[in-house]
Design an enzyme around this catalytic site. Sequence first.
Site, PDB file in Angstrom:
ATOM      1  N   LYS A  44      -7.494   7.048   0.894  1.00 19.79           N
ATOM      2  CA  LYS A  44      -8.501   5.992   0.883  1.00 19.79           C
ATOM      3  C   LYS A  44      -9.579   6.200  -0.181  1.00 19.79           C
ATOM      4  CE  LYS A  44      -6.833   3.681   4.440  1.00 19.79           C
ATOM      5  NZ  LYS A  44      -6.383   2.286   4.359  1.00 19.79           N
ATOM      6  N   ASP A  45      -9.673   7.391  -0.734  1.00 21.59           N
ATOM      7  CA  ASP A  45     -10.627   7.611  -1.829  1.00 21.59           C
ATOM      8  C   ASP A  45     -10.350   6.662  -2.990  1.00 21.59           C
ATOM      9  OD1 ASP A  45     -11.560   9.678  -0.301  1.00 21.59           O
ATOM     10  OD2 ASP A  45     -11.021  11.280  -1.693  1.00 21.59           O
TER      11      ASP A  45
END
Length: 452
Positions: A44-45
């Site tokens: 998700k970064d």
Amino acid sequence: MDIKNNILETIGNTPLVQLHKVVRDLPCRVLMKVETFNPGHSIKDRMALKMVEDAEADGRLQPGGTIIECTSGNTGMGLALAACVRGYRCIFTTSDKQSKEKLDILRAMGAEVIVCPTNVTPEDPRSYYSVARRLSEEIPNSFWFNQYDNLSNRLAHYESTGPEIWRQTDGQITHLVVGVGTGGTISGTGRYLKEQNPAVQVWGVDTYGSVFKKYHETGEFDEKEIYPYITEGIGEDILPANVDFSVIDLFEKVTDKDGAVMARRLAREEGLLLGYSAGSAVAGLLQLRDRLKPDDLVVVVIHDHGSRYIGKLYNDDWMRDRGFLDTELRVRDLITQKKESAFASIAPSASVREALKMMKQYDFSQVPVVDGETIVGAIIETDVLNFLLANPLEHSEKTVADIMRKPFPEVSTDMTLSELGKHISKENPAVVATDRSGRKHLVAQYDILRAF
């Protein structure tokens, strides 16, 4: 000097790692895109940074503003990293099924976390979707990112994850397997890969209690499919705009138990401490084994790190409470409880006197006899005692080979105690087990007694 200007510059370019033991029953090669190498320890970064950059570019996120998001934890972590570097405030809403570790990590990064009930509809004012929307309307200079419908999510994977996988596999990838939550990873990555090679199969892993699989197959949004589930990070009770169903070739559902058990196997057998949805993704792939051929190359994209689940799926009590672990102990549990795990043995050429000295010194009641790497026999204290009583003047000349009995039975570390009892007898007071790292262990009657 090779120096990054800030932590955000380390996002992406994660490794592909081949799986071996957990996929031994598959006919083809399986690679895992290990997204835990991102600074926030999840995939998700990538999309969090992309959403921030796009919101900054078009003015939706202003300097000194507040980032608001509904998150299961990982997107929140990515947004929190960006907020730390770029000076934003963060407020995250999440559901009460998320692990405590996820919430603690978000708070450690300076975010405010609001926990909302899971078992409500998305339209319910108490849901984490609705609370995030309301806060964005009430707080000045704030922006709700809404990762479900924010198309920067899937664009991030079209621009980064897809090209990385294509490059790392030299264009030989045949199957992409991804757990589906917001849909950004599978849709963006899958779209890029299919543009390079339309034959690439894109498989989505879903969970029971989610609407994705039936909607994909029938076009019907069936509310009867929706019910609470434990698996974190995949499945939805809504249809996010980021899910491009035209890119996905099929969905496979995985139970809460199978996902949790596989996650633990990945840690124990592959050395990969990963999150719940990673276990689901690999379990889903195994369920689809009949669709694979020897020349296929599968890439499984995983979401996050196992450190977020230490109090849950990596906790034996939590697993047993949900029926995910057998309540009966197994050989591996006995090995774990042993104070001394070193495997002691004696050579067949050793003298009986040496054997007696060893057994007295270390308080051994039984010892395997090993010739090189092979177990060729066993001795127990009564063997030594009976020989000495019968031959009080000859024990200095006789060897272990003269008095040894047949080797102790070798058993699996997965064997239950009830099954183990069939191998323990007067003639066989111990067994030998080899763990997954190749180390041998002696499990004796005393070890069994200590377990009760």
